[in-house]
Design a protein around this motif. Sequence first.
Motif, PDB file in Angstrom:
ATOM      1  N   PRO A 291       1.275   6.630  -2.237  1.00 58.43           N
ATOM      2  CA  PRO A 291       0.010   6.358  -1.551  1.00 58.43           C
ATOM      3  C   PRO A 291      -0.505   7.628  -0.861  1.00 58.43           C
ATOM      4  O   PRO A 291       0.286   8.345  -0.226  1.00 58.43           O
ATOM      5  CB  PRO A 291       0.368   5.279  -0.520  1.00 58.43           C
ATOM      6  CG  PRO A 291       1.620   4.668  -1.042  1.00 58.43           C
ATOM      7  CD  PRO A 291       2.349   5.754  -1.752  1.00 58.43           C
TER       8      PRO A 291
ATOM      9  N   ALA B 155      -2.124   7.900   1.729  1.00 56.72           N
ATOM     10  CA  ALA B 155      -1.926   7.794   3.180  1.00 56.72           C
ATOM     11  C   ALA B 155      -0.547   8.280   3.606  1.00 56.72           C
ATOM     12  O   ALA B 155      -0.343   8.610   4.777  1.00 56.72           O
ATOM     13  CB  ALA B 155      -2.131   6.350   3.611  1.00 56.72           C
ATOM     14  N   ASN B 156       0.419   8.327   2.669  1.00 55.75           N
ATOM     15  CA  ASN B 156       1.787   8.710   3.047  1.00 55.75           C
ATOM     16  C   ASN B 156       2.087  10.195   2.841  1.00 55.75           C
ATOM     17  O   ASN B 156       3.147  10.659   3.254  1.00 55.75           O
ATOM     18  CB  ASN B 156       2.806   7.900   2.235  1.00 55.75           C
ATOM     19  CG  ASN B 156       2.780   6.436   2.603  1.00 55.75           C
ATOM     20  OD1 ASN B 156       2.019   6.025   3.470  1.00 55.75           O
ATOM     21  ND2 ASN B 156       3.600   5.635   1.945  1.00 55.75           N
TER      22      ASN B 156
ATOM     23  N   ARG C 239       2.562  12.197   5.992  1.00 57.18           N
ATOM     24  CA  ARG C 239       3.757  11.705   6.702  1.00 57.18           C
ATOM     25  C   ARG C 239       5.029  12.258   6.058  1.00 57.18           C
ATOM     26  O   ARG C 239       5.973  12.621   6.747  1.00 57.18           O
ATOM     27  CB  ARG C 239       3.740  10.171   6.642  1.00 57.18           C
ATOM     28  CG  ARG C 239       4.527   9.484   7.727  1.00 57.18           C
ATOM     29  CD  ARG C 239       3.812   9.514   9.034  1.00 57.18           C
ATOM     30  NE  ARG C 239       4.645   9.008  10.117  1.00 57.18           N
ATOM     31  CZ  ARG C 239       4.779   9.635  11.271  1.00 57.18           C
ATOM     32  NH1 ARG C 239       4.145  10.753  11.487  1.00 57.18           N
ATOM     33  NH2 ARG C 239       5.518   9.119  12.231  1.00 57.18           N
TER      34      ARG C 239
ATOM     35  N   HIS D 259      -6.013   4.806  -4.428  1.00 60.95           N
ATOM     36  CA  HIS D 259      -5.250   5.030  -3.193  1.00 60.95           C
ATOM     37  C   HIS D 259      -3.970   5.809  -3.471  1.00 60.95           C
ATOM     38  O   HIS D 259      -3.164   6.020  -2.586  1.00 60.95           O
ATOM     39  CB  HIS D 259      -4.944   3.684  -2.516  1.00 60.95           C
ATOM     40  CG  HIS D 259      -3.862   2.912  -3.198  1.00 60.95           C
ATOM     41  ND1 HIS D 259      -4.002   2.414  -4.462  1.00 60.95           N
ATOM     42  CD2 HIS D 259      -2.616   2.570  -2.788  1.00 60.95           C
ATOM     43  CE1 HIS D 259      -2.890   1.796  -4.804  1.00 60.95           C
ATOM     44  NE2 HIS D 259      -2.041   1.880  -3.814  1.00 60.95           N
ATOM     45  N   LEU D 260      -3.787   6.228  -4.738  1.00 63.47           N
ATOM     46  CA  LEU D 260      -2.548   6.916  -5.089  1.00 63.47           C
ATOM     47  C   LEU D 260      -2.767   8.391  -5.398  1.00 63.47           C
ATOM     48  O   LEU D 260      -3.845   8.782  -5.850  1.00 63.47           O
ATOM     49  CB  LEU D 260      -1.910   6.250  -6.315  1.00 63.47           C
ATOM     50  CG  LEU D 260      -1.383   4.824  -6.120  1.00 63.47           C
ATOM     51  CD1 LEU D 260      -0.843   4.300  -7.426  1.00 63.47           C
ATOM     52  CD2 LEU D 260      -0.307   4.758  -5.041  1.00 63.47           C
TER      53      LEU D 260
ATOM     54  N   ARG E 282      -2.638   0.669   9.658  1.00 59.69           N
ATOM     55  CA  ARG E 282      -3.602   1.730   9.331  1.00 59.69           C
ATOM     56  C   ARG E 282      -5.015   1.160   9.391  1.00 59.69           C
ATOM     57  O   ARG E 282      -5.935   1.792   9.894  1.00 59.69           O
ATOM     58  CB  ARG E 282      -3.331   2.285   7.930  1.00 59.69           C
ATOM     59  CG  ARG E 282      -2.201   3.281   7.929  1.00 59.69           C
ATOM     60  CD  ARG E 282      -2.172   4.082   6.631  1.00 59.69           C
ATOM     61  NE  ARG E 282      -0.860   4.703   6.496  1.00 59.69           N
ATOM     62  CZ  ARG E 282       0.075   4.320   5.649  1.00 59.69           C
ATOM     63  NH1 ARG E 282      -0.150   3.341   4.801  1.00 59.69           N
ATOM     64  NH2 ARG E 282       1.238   4.925   5.624  1.00 59.69           N
TER      65      ARG E 282
ATOM     66  N   ASN F  26       8.866   8.297   8.062  1.00 57.56           N
ATOM     67  CA  ASN F  26       8.020   7.719   7.017  1.00 57.56           C
ATOM     68  C   ASN F  26       7.706   6.235   7.247  1.00 57.56           C
ATOM     69  O   ASN F  26       6.687   5.743   6.774  1.00 57.56           O
ATOM     70  CB  ASN F  26       8.661   7.901   5.646  1.00 57.56           C
ATOM     71  CG  ASN F  26       8.449   9.311   5.121  1.00 57.56           C
ATOM     72  OD1 ASN F  26       7.367   9.869   5.288  1.00 57.56           O
ATOM     73  ND2 ASN F  26       9.471   9.892   4.529  1.00 57.56           N
TER      74      ASN F  26
END
Lengths: 650, 362
Positions: free
Chosen positions: A155, A157-158, A161, A181-182, B190, B239
């Motif tokens: 994703p 979004a990750n 992170r 989203h990937l 989120r 994570n």
Amino acid sequence: MFKPQSMEKVELIIPEHQVVRTTEALAASGVFHPIPSTQITVRTPARGIDEWQAWTADLVALEHRILVVMEELKISEGPPPTQTPHIIEPQVAQRDIERLELEAENPIRELEAAQRRLTQLQKYVSQLAPIADLDADLGSLRDLRYTFVMLGSMPIANVERLENSLEHTPFVLVTLRREGHLATVMLFGLQEDAAVLNRAARSAYLNPLMLPEDYRGTPAQTIAALQAGIERTQQHIAESEREIARLHKMRVRHLRHLLWRVRASRILARTINGYDHLQHTYLVTGWVPAASRAKLEQEIAKVSDKVVVETLKPRMEDIGRIPAALKNPPLVSGFQGLVTTYGQPNYDELDPTPVLALTFPLVFGIMFGDVGHGLLLLLVGLLLISRKIRPLQSVASFGMVIAACGAMAMVFGFLYGSLFGFEDVLKAVWIHPLENITDVLLFTVAVGAVLLSLGMVYSMLNAALAKHWGRLIFNRNGLAGLVFYWSILGIVVNTFGVAVPIPGSVLGILLVVSGSGLTFAEFFEHLVEKHRPLVEGSIGTYVVLAFFELFETLISLLSNTLSYVRMGAFAVAHGALSLVVFIIAEFAGGKGSIGYWIVVILGNLFVIGFEGMIVGIQTLRLEYYEFFSKFFYGGGAPFRPLSLILKSEE
Amino acid sequence: MVRSAVTAYASVNATTRALYSTLLTPEVRHALIQSPNFDVLLTQLDKTVYGPYLKINRELLTPRRTAFQLRLHLAHVYEKLIRITPEPGQQLLIQLWRLYEVNNLKAALRGIETGASWDEVLHLLSPMFHYIILTTDDIQRMLAAGSIVRAIERIRHTPYYDTLIHAVARYEAEKNLFPLEVALDLDYRRGLWQGIENLTGMDHEQALRLVGTEIDADNLLWAIRYRVYHHLSVQEIINYTLPFGYQVRDEDIRAIAEGGDIITVVKRVYPRIETLEDVPAQTREEISPQRRQLALIERALHRHITDLCYRTFIGNPFHIGIPLAYIMLLERELQDLTTVVEANASQLPIERLASIIDIEWW
């Protein structure tokens, strides 16, 4: 037709072993309205209430399973059956549905697996595309001695992170592509940190590209092999879909039939679960139209001669709960929906459907008088009634309303001499509204006065049916109200010099007498109906309130009457709107040109659609708020005969 | 600007204050806790705002069903407040409401994993009628699917699909729902954060203070739990937590993940919060130190949030903070009420109950 059907309260004593067949017979009769149980339940070791409850629960679950199979095989429920399906026991239905599930399972699973595989292969191609030019074997990347390499998707979004989590570990994270989203990424690091990097990647939902064994070589070679795999999978999907289509064709009738059988059985189980249960018998009470009592007994006699049908005397608590079964001829019944939208008629109240079927098209026609527009509405209405267009079948019941309105619009179209807005093609049998505005407005006020008076007559009839004699005579919508109203109208008309057959002095006396009756209506009503005290509260307050109520009655009668002026206003507006269409048409190229006719056609369609809708709403408003409010109380219980075929409202 | 906020939030404020007055009073809460049996508890609840939801056959009111019925009140409150709250605050409320949808989804996944029937799962769900993506029918269809992968395929039409289908590879490899649940939780929060970011001015400030603090608390507690109970690596803890929050910073999460002193971190973020060191020695001995620590921090954070919620009702009332604060208080009330219902039904002594809920607040 003018009153709900006369009802009888019946009680059935059904031997336990005949309860299913008798309930089926009750449903088949179509005339039995069951009353909920009074909870006289006795549990018996045989098929007792618990079993019917269990049946209901099992059948609900089975119905759901059938619907799932139907959805998987793309089978719709289809129309409800015309005849009540036979009852099916849950165990039998379960065996059947298990067989069907098993039959459908393989092709469905194969299709789903193939679809997933296709998505996966497409994802591999998409992930490999950014490194298509890399001249190295993908397998060798996995087995590097000192370098850790992971290609995969995660994703978006990750991503940040993951980078954050590896702060103290040497690494390089390259985002190759972002799609939806990937993100397709490549993670590089030291082989000695592989354990840390693997855990970090996994927890950031980085799914590594795990190509199946048969896809080897450079990215370009692998992509070519994947493309071939995609083609094969697509063929596989097509095969599975063909198999599903075959199953669809083979099982469509069976599944629909089973669905309706299970539904009927579920309703039957739920109905029986609601019966009163004695030791060896079931007690069922309900309402049946008196005229259909013989039909009910006939249906029951077909299945059993042991069922006892007794007539019960309605009890105090039944008042207001007796269902009102409306029975109108087909020409009128189309308007029933408009009545029940306002309120369900009470059992001891007149059914306003026939009078609405007469007045609704009349009011609409006055406002929308045009032969052409009316004809189109009539045709639309007839098309709906014919049920020839499937998507419009759900609104077929309004066909009669639209057709009747169209027909009446045609009648007034001839009276106004209007055809698709052209005022000079037809000769007006009566007048052109646009040229005789005052006459049209006065005419509509007169129509309004007649309709309001009709409402008061209906109110008096309702009071007579309910034996409320005080209300009949003294109520504002009763005899006193009617005389008061006509006396005022007579005096007003007289004042404007129109001859009235009743002398002015008589009208004056009638006005005073009816006005006094209305002022002290509560007192007189209590007196006639032997209700005490005659006056609630103090006399002084009562007199003041009575005076203001008379004043309020006067104002509301006047405003109700004037409210009907809108009919004339809309008749004039209809003509004016058509005139505007012709003016615009003239601008579009002059009379006779193509532009002219296009504007005329579009303008007419606009008038029918837009103004037709507004006139429809105004008609409904006049009927509901001016007319119905005079006599119609509503709040009755609808007659819902037992049926084992699921109705939409269930 | 101020005038427009007044117009926008006038009815929201009035409605919320009316609802606020229906929160259980300390007297009622005390009476509920002291109820000698389940029947008395139900009779007490009958007299409260939850009464109308309990008007079903008493025989059907099992503890699970009772909790389900109580949640109907929350559903109605959410729907009412969402309906009257202006945009973009409305979107934040909808996202907050979506937590229950996520929880329902998790319940469905657990139901599939354990082979539970629809009847067993139904009353574990939160009733939701409006402003939803996932319908009861969807959940029922998921349960009928028989496997996690097929169940996820059946919600292809929802935004949850993308999140779950990507995480399903890990589920299949590990045969554990944990990756699916974490993915859902992270995705939900989120969205919540995005909802806060979409607000401006006073609305943003209030939402950040209330919802941001709740996100902080979740983030902090997740990090502690992952370290203490799951023994996850630093990278995994980072994570599985969020990079944003109101007062909790990434370095706080990293400090916990890297084995730093939890109390020091918590005290740094919330200097006035009560922790293990502040509790009398004899109370400290009752349970294992780690659980005790976590339970205390959890309670302290909840108290802190509750306090923030109450304080929101003081001062300018024309902002999103008013409905948010009320809803958060109601959610807490319901959480505790559910615990009280279950504890009463299983005849749990009040002393044991005190270790589960914040009895002093009750």
